[in-house]
Design a protein around this motif. Structure first.
Motif, PDB file in Angstrom:
ATOM      1  N   LEU A 140      96.905  39.421  58.910  1.00  0.00           N
ATOM      2  CA  LEU A 140      97.149  40.726  59.508  1.00  0.00           C
ATOM      3  C   LEU A 140      98.231  40.610  60.566  1.00  0.00           C
ATOM      4  O   LEU A 140      98.376  39.579  61.223  1.00  0.00           O
ATOM      5  N   GLY A 141      98.985  41.705  60.729  1.00  0.00           N
ATOM      6  CA  GLY A 141     100.010  41.739  61.754  1.00  0.00           C
ATOM      7  C   GLY A 141     101.346  41.204  61.256  1.00  0.00           C
ATOM      8  O   GLY A 141     101.490  40.776  60.108  1.00  0.00           O
ATOM      9  N   PRO A 142     102.339  41.230  62.125  1.00  0.00           N
ATOM     10  CA  PRO A 142     103.665  40.736  61.724  1.00  0.00           C
ATOM     11  C   PRO A 142     103.726  39.213  61.755  1.00  0.00           C
ATOM     12  O   PRO A 142     102.816  38.534  62.229  1.00  0.00           O
ATOM     13  N   ASN A 143     104.842  38.709  61.248  1.00  0.00           N
ATOM     14  CA  ASN A 143     105.119  37.266  61.244  1.00  0.00           C
ATOM     15  C   ASN A 143     104.007  36.481  60.553  1.00  0.00           C
ATOM     16  O   ASN A 143     103.503  35.488  61.065  1.00  0.00           O
ATOM     17  N   THR A 144     103.606  36.943  59.351  1.00  0.00           N
ATOM     18  CA  THR A 144     102.614  36.208  58.580  1.00  0.00           C
ATOM     19  C   THR A 144     103.303  35.113  57.777  1.00  0.00           C
ATOM     20  O   THR A 144     104.523  35.101  57.612  1.00  0.00           O
TER      21      THR A 144
ATOM     22  N   THR B 296     102.489  36.466  53.269  1.00  0.00           N
ATOM     23  CA  THR B 296     102.194  37.821  52.804  1.00  0.00           C
ATOM     24  C   THR B 296     103.228  38.781  53.368  1.00  0.00           C
ATOM     25  O   THR B 296     103.899  38.497  54.365  1.00  0.00           O
ATOM     26  N   HIS B 297     103.325  39.957  52.713  1.00  0.00           N
ATOM     27  CA  HIS B 297     104.272  40.981  53.151  1.00  0.00           C
ATOM     28  C   HIS B 297     103.620  41.826  54.248  1.00  0.00           C
ATOM     29  O   HIS B 297     102.544  42.399  54.047  1.00  0.00           O
ATOM     30  N   ALA B 298     104.258  41.884  55.415  1.00  0.00           N
ATOM     31  CA  ALA B 298     103.716  42.627  56.553  1.00  0.00           C
ATOM     32  C   ALA B 298     104.209  44.063  56.509  1.00  0.00           C
ATOM     33  O   ALA B 298     105.395  44.316  56.291  1.00  0.00           O
ATOM     34  N   ASN B 299     103.288  45.027  56.709  1.00  0.00           N
ATOM     35  CA  ASN B 299     103.649  46.437  56.761  1.00  0.00           C
ATOM     36  C   ASN B 299     104.255  46.779  58.117  1.00  0.00           C
ATOM     37  O   ASN B 299     104.117  46.017  59.084  1.00  0.00           O
ATOM     38  N   PRO B 300     104.936  47.914  58.213  1.00  0.00           N
ATOM     39  CA  PRO B 300     105.501  48.302  59.517  1.00  0.00           C
ATOM     40  C   PRO B 300     104.407  48.455  60.579  1.00  0.00           C
ATOM     41  O   PRO B 300     103.336  49.011  60.326  1.00  0.00           O
ATOM     42  N   CYS B 301     104.677  47.979  61.778  1.00  0.00           N
ATOM     43  CA  CYS B 301     103.730  48.034  62.898  1.00  0.00           C
ATOM     44  C   CYS B 301     104.224  49.050  63.924  1.00  0.00           C
ATOM     45  O   CYS B 301     105.426  49.135  64.198  1.00  0.00           O
ATOM     46  N   TYR B 302     103.300  49.804  64.467  1.00  0.00           N
ATOM     47  CA  TYR B 302     103.623  50.821  65.469  1.00  0.00           C
ATOM     48  C   TYR B 302     102.825  50.511  66.739  1.00  0.00           C
ATOM     49  O   TYR B 302     101.656  50.135  66.677  1.00  0.00           O
ATOM     50  N   SER B 303     103.480  50.703  67.858  1.00  0.00           N
ATOM     51  CA  SER B 303     102.825  50.480  69.157  1.00  0.00           C
ATOM     52  C   SER B 303     102.412  51.830  69.758  1.00  0.00           C
ATOM     53  O   SER B 303     103.114  52.827  69.598  1.00  0.00           O
TER      54      SER B 303
END
Length: 201
Positions: A147-151, A154-161
């Protein structure tokens, strides 16, 4: 009387061929020849004609050095040409050595490569495991996060803050902290309007 001729008759040159001289139907059917260059048959191809000239005259000065300087044909520009010949020599001396006999060899081990044999299997004890062959167990490894970016793979989905609501133009904004009209300097009219003419006295 002039000559052997009688009267005024004199022989005249022949005007053409006479029929009595030919065994063919006559000179009317005369066929021109196909040899030579003159009077050739015009209906046949004429081969090229060549002329033979005489021998050349002797040259006043000859470039040959003469028989005194005759060079043998075996002498070439790279040396004397010698054909291959067989040399007659004596038999070379050979050194006699003591070689092994037939009884010095063991051919029993080669029978399996020469003759057809049944497959053979050898039974041995299990090898002792060394410390270098002991591999780590499954609990030694840790799986990467998914889960989350920089995996890892796996392909990471866009993350929003998510952040708090902005106070700009809101009912909670304190307008008393903003500067008043007196805080700004007066702007000349010539800056944003047409400047009036000025006169000096």
């Amino acid at each position: 009387m002039d000559g052997p001729w009688v009267g005024t008759w004199r022989p005249h040159p022949r005007r053409g061929p006479i029929l009595a001289e030919f065994s063919t139907p006559g000179p009317k059917y005369w066929i021109p020849g196909t040899t030579g260059h003159v009077s050739h048959d015009p209906t046949r191809d004429k081969a090229p004609a060549y002329t033979f000239r005489g021998t050349k005259g002797l040259v006043a000065e000859s470039c040959s050095p003469g028989p005194r300087y005759y060079i043998h044909p075996s002498i070439t520009k790279i040396g004397k040409h010698v054909p291959p010949t067989a040399l007659v020599t004596g038999r070379p001396k050979t050194k006699s050595e003591v070689t092994p006999g037939p009884s010095d060899y063991s051919t029993e081990k080669a029978d399996k490569h020469v003759y057809s044999t049944a497959p053979l299997h050898s039974m041995v004890f299990r090898h002792k495991l060394t410390d270098a062959l002991q591999t780590p167990g499954p609990g030694t490894y840790t799986l990467p996060r998914l889960l989350g970016p920089n995996t890892a793979y796996t392909h990471a989905n866009p993350c929003y803050s998510m952040r708090w609501k902005s106070m700009y133009n809101s009912c909670f904004q304190d307008l008393a902290k903003t500067p008043g009209p007196a805080a700004f300097s007066k702007v000349e009219l010539d800056v944003y309007k047409k400047r009036a003419p000025k006169y000096t006295m």
